[in-house]
Write a protein that holds these residues in place. Sequence first.
Motif, PDB file in Angstrom:
ATOM      1  N   GLU A 191       6.827 104.702  69.126  1.00 56.16           N
ATOM      2  CA  GLU A 191       7.572 105.797  69.742  1.00 56.16           C
ATOM      3  C   GLU A 191       8.734 105.311  70.608  1.00 56.16           C
ATOM      4  OE1 GLU A 191       4.902 108.366  71.846  1.00 56.16           O
ATOM      5  OE2 GLU A 191       3.614 108.666  70.094  1.00 56.16           O
ATOM      6  N   ASP A 192       8.553 104.169  71.272  1.00 53.25           N
ATOM      7  CA  ASP A 192       9.573 103.713  72.218  1.00 53.25           C
ATOM      8  C   ASP A 192      10.364 102.510  71.721  1.00 53.25           C
ATOM      9  OD1 ASP A 192       8.721 105.698  73.833  1.00 53.25           O
ATOM     10  OD2 ASP A 192       7.737 104.431  75.322  1.00 53.25           O
ATOM     11  N   VAL A 193       9.740 101.628  70.959  1.00 53.10           N
ATOM     12  CA  VAL A 193      10.427 100.426  70.488  1.00 53.10           C
ATOM     13  C   VAL A 193      11.155 100.688  69.172  1.00 53.10           C
ATOM     14  CG1 VAL A 193      10.134  98.032  69.774  1.00 53.10           C
ATOM     15  CG2 VAL A 193       8.771  98.939  71.678  1.00 53.10           C
ATOM     16  N   MET A 194      10.494 101.372  68.260  1.00 53.38           N
ATOM     17  CA  MET A 194      11.096 101.656  66.957  1.00 53.38           C
ATOM     18  C   MET A 194      12.217 102.684  67.110  1.00 53.38           C
ATOM     19  SD  MET A 194       9.068 102.762  63.486  1.00 53.38           S
ATOM     20  CE  MET A 194       7.982 101.330  63.652  1.00 53.38           C
ATOM     21  N   PRO A 195      13.409 102.416  66.590  1.00 54.78           N
ATOM     22  CA  PRO A 195      14.534 103.344  66.762  1.00 54.78           C
ATOM     23  C   PRO A 195      14.312 104.651  65.999  1.00 54.78           C
ATOM     24  CG  PRO A 195      15.128 101.574  65.263  1.00 54.78           C
ATOM     25  CD  PRO A 195      13.808 101.202  65.841  1.00 54.78           C
ATOM     26  N   PRO A 196      14.833 105.783  66.525  1.00 52.85           N
ATOM     27  CA  PRO A 196      14.649 107.082  65.879  1.00 52.85           C
ATOM     28  C   PRO A 196      15.130 107.124  64.433  1.00 52.85           C
ATOM     29  CG  PRO A 196      15.477 107.376  68.103  1.00 52.85           C
ATOM     30  CD  PRO A 196      15.512 105.908  67.827  1.00 52.85           C
ATOM     31  N   ILE A 197      16.210 106.399  64.116  1.00 51.34           N
ATOM     32  CA  ILE A 197      16.721 106.431  62.751  1.00 51.34           C
ATOM     33  C   ILE A 197      15.689 105.887  61.757  1.00 51.34           C
ATOM     34  CG2 ILE A 197      17.823 104.146  62.818  1.00 51.34           C
ATOM     35  CD1 ILE A 197      20.149 105.416  61.230  1.00 51.34           C
TER      36      ILE A 197
ATOM     37  N   ARG B 191       1.257 103.536  70.152  1.00 48.67           N
ATOM     38  CA  ARG B 191       2.269 104.569  70.358  1.00 48.67           C
ATOM     39  C   ARG B 191       3.494 104.003  71.059  1.00 48.67           C
ATOM     40  NH1 ARG B 191      -0.021 108.600  73.926  1.00 48.67           N
ATOM     41  NH2 ARG B 191       2.007 109.595  73.696  1.00 48.67           N
ATOM     42  N   PHE B 192       3.286 103.089  71.984  1.00 52.65           N
ATOM     43  CA  PHE B 192       4.427 102.497  72.683  1.00 52.65           C
ATOM     44  C   PHE B 192       5.374 101.833  71.690  1.00 52.65           C
ATOM     45  CE2 PHE B 192       6.241  98.526  74.402  1.00 52.65           C
ATOM     46  CZ  PHE B 192       7.155  99.091  75.292  1.00 52.65           C
ATOM     47  N   VAL B 193       4.821 101.128  70.726  1.00 54.03           N
ATOM     48  CA  VAL B 193       5.656 100.423  69.753  1.00 54.03           C
ATOM     49  C   VAL B 193       6.383 101.403  68.840  1.00 54.03           C
ATOM     50  CG1 VAL B 193       5.650  98.802  67.823  1.00 54.03           C
ATOM     51  CG2 VAL B 193       4.207  98.361  69.822  1.00 54.03           C
TER      52      VAL B 193
ATOM     53  N   THR C 150      -6.108 101.852  73.116  1.00 54.46           N
ATOM     54  CA  THR C 150      -5.561 101.143  71.954  1.00 54.46           C
ATOM     55  C   THR C 150      -4.459 101.965  71.294  1.00 54.46           C
ATOM     56  OG1 THR C 150      -7.647 100.009  71.555  1.00 54.46           O
ATOM     57  CG2 THR C 150      -6.098 100.118  69.720  1.00 54.46           C
ATOM     58  N   THR C 151      -4.706 103.240  71.074  1.00 55.02           N
ATOM     59  CA  THR C 151      -3.677 104.063  70.429  1.00 55.02           C
ATOM     60  C   THR C 151      -2.444 104.207  71.310  1.00 55.02           C
ATOM     61  OG1 THR C 151      -4.710 106.103  71.250  1.00 55.02           O
ATOM     62  CG2 THR C 151      -5.317 105.373  69.046  1.00 55.02           C
ATOM     63  N   ASN C 152      -2.615 104.184  72.626  1.00 49.54           N
ATOM     64  CA  ASN C 152      -1.448 104.251  73.507  1.00 49.54           C
ATOM     65  C   ASN C 152      -0.567 103.011  73.362  1.00 49.54           C
ATOM     66  OD1 ASN C 152      -1.926 106.776  74.528  1.00 49.54           O
ATOM     67  ND2 ASN C 152      -2.931 106.059  76.396  1.00 49.54           N
TER      68      ASN C 152
ATOM     69  N   PRO D 234      -0.289 114.535  75.876  1.00 50.39           N
ATOM     70  CA  PRO D 234       0.314 113.209  75.640  1.00 50.39           C
ATOM     71  C   PRO D 234       1.781 113.207  76.045  1.00 50.39           C
ATOM     72  CG  PRO D 234       0.087 114.384  73.576  1.00 50.39           C
ATOM     73  CD  PRO D 234      -0.609 115.213  74.611  1.00 50.39           C
ATOM     74  N   ARG D 235       2.222 112.091  76.594  1.00 54.20           N
ATOM     75  CA  ARG D 235       3.659 111.928  76.880  1.00 54.20           C
ATOM     76  C   ARG D 235       4.283 111.297  75.639  1.00 54.20           C
ATOM     77  NH1 ARG D 235       6.430 107.673  78.516  1.00 54.20           N
ATOM     78  NH2 ARG D 235       4.587 106.531  79.225  1.00 54.20           N
ATOM     79  N   GLU D 236       5.057 112.089  74.902  1.00 56.57           N
ATOM     80  CA  GLU D 236       5.596 111.599  73.633  1.00 56.57           C
ATOM     81  C   GLU D 236       6.863 112.351  73.249  1.00 56.57           C
ATOM     82  OE1 GLU D 236       3.055 112.389  70.265  1.00 56.57           O
ATOM     83  OE2 GLU D 236       2.457 114.328  71.074  1.00 56.57           O
ATOM     84  N   ARG D 237       7.603 111.749  72.336  1.00 53.48           N
ATOM     85  CA  ARG D 237       8.820 112.344  71.791  1.00 53.48           C
ATOM     86  C   ARG D 237       8.538 112.855  70.376  1.00 53.48           C
ATOM     87  NH1 ARG D 237      12.948 110.557  75.103  1.00 53.48           N
ATOM     88  NH2 ARG D 237      12.404 108.731  76.372  1.00 53.48           N
TER      89      ARG D 237
END
Length: 231
Positions: free
Chosen positions: A14-20, A10-12, A5-7, A182-185
């Motif tokens: 970490e990967d969908v939401m823009p860094p700004i 995290r996808f949303v 569930t947390t993964n 974890p694979r994360e930014r």
Amino acid sequence: MNRETTNRIRFVIEDVMPPILRDSAAFRWMARLAWGDHINHLARFRERAPFLTEAEYETLYRNHPRVHQGTDNSAATIRRINASVVGDSLCDVGCGTGALLSHIQAAHPALSRLTGVDFVVEDAAALPGIEYVAAKIESLPFADGEFDTVVCTHVIEHLLDYRQAIAELRRIARRRLIIVVPREREYRYTFNPHFNFFPYTHSFLRAVHPVPAVHECIDIGRDIFYCEDRA
């Protein structure tokens, strides 16, 4: 909440939401609705990483909310760990509550020695056949090659001196070393007290350099599973 569930969450974020947006005051405001001022504590924790005292480090981890029930590992990762265990003895470094050790014990009842290590072991479940040792990963109280298999999951990302930690894991592993991160930014505001971030499998391979000839480094869900055979 389980790791699967947390993964997905995290996808949303970490990967969908823009860094700004992830690094903005707006995200911090939204995150505080869920975790309160702890979000600010986590951001300051990372900023002050080179200057933290052991007391500050321990206080934050004692106060950090536990997100997952039992283990931070997904079911797929646990299956991969169990399939990779070799020999008669195993040490789980950073064992937490001992949940992963209980899964390993159930899958490998013939193991003659099961040891869990963490810098705080009071929360570990008292299970027959499992011993717990309170120690820091950077200085483990074991002999060279004392365990056939050494496992360390969701720990390396928390350590400032992770290269020393990996050297210690390799030192006590006789036949096989398994590490999961974890694979994360990295972003300014996160829901975890991580110092190190590995967005790709090759990012982690740089962290464990030099990489031995016999190794595996793959993505499982949003986690990196690394396994190497010791000489």
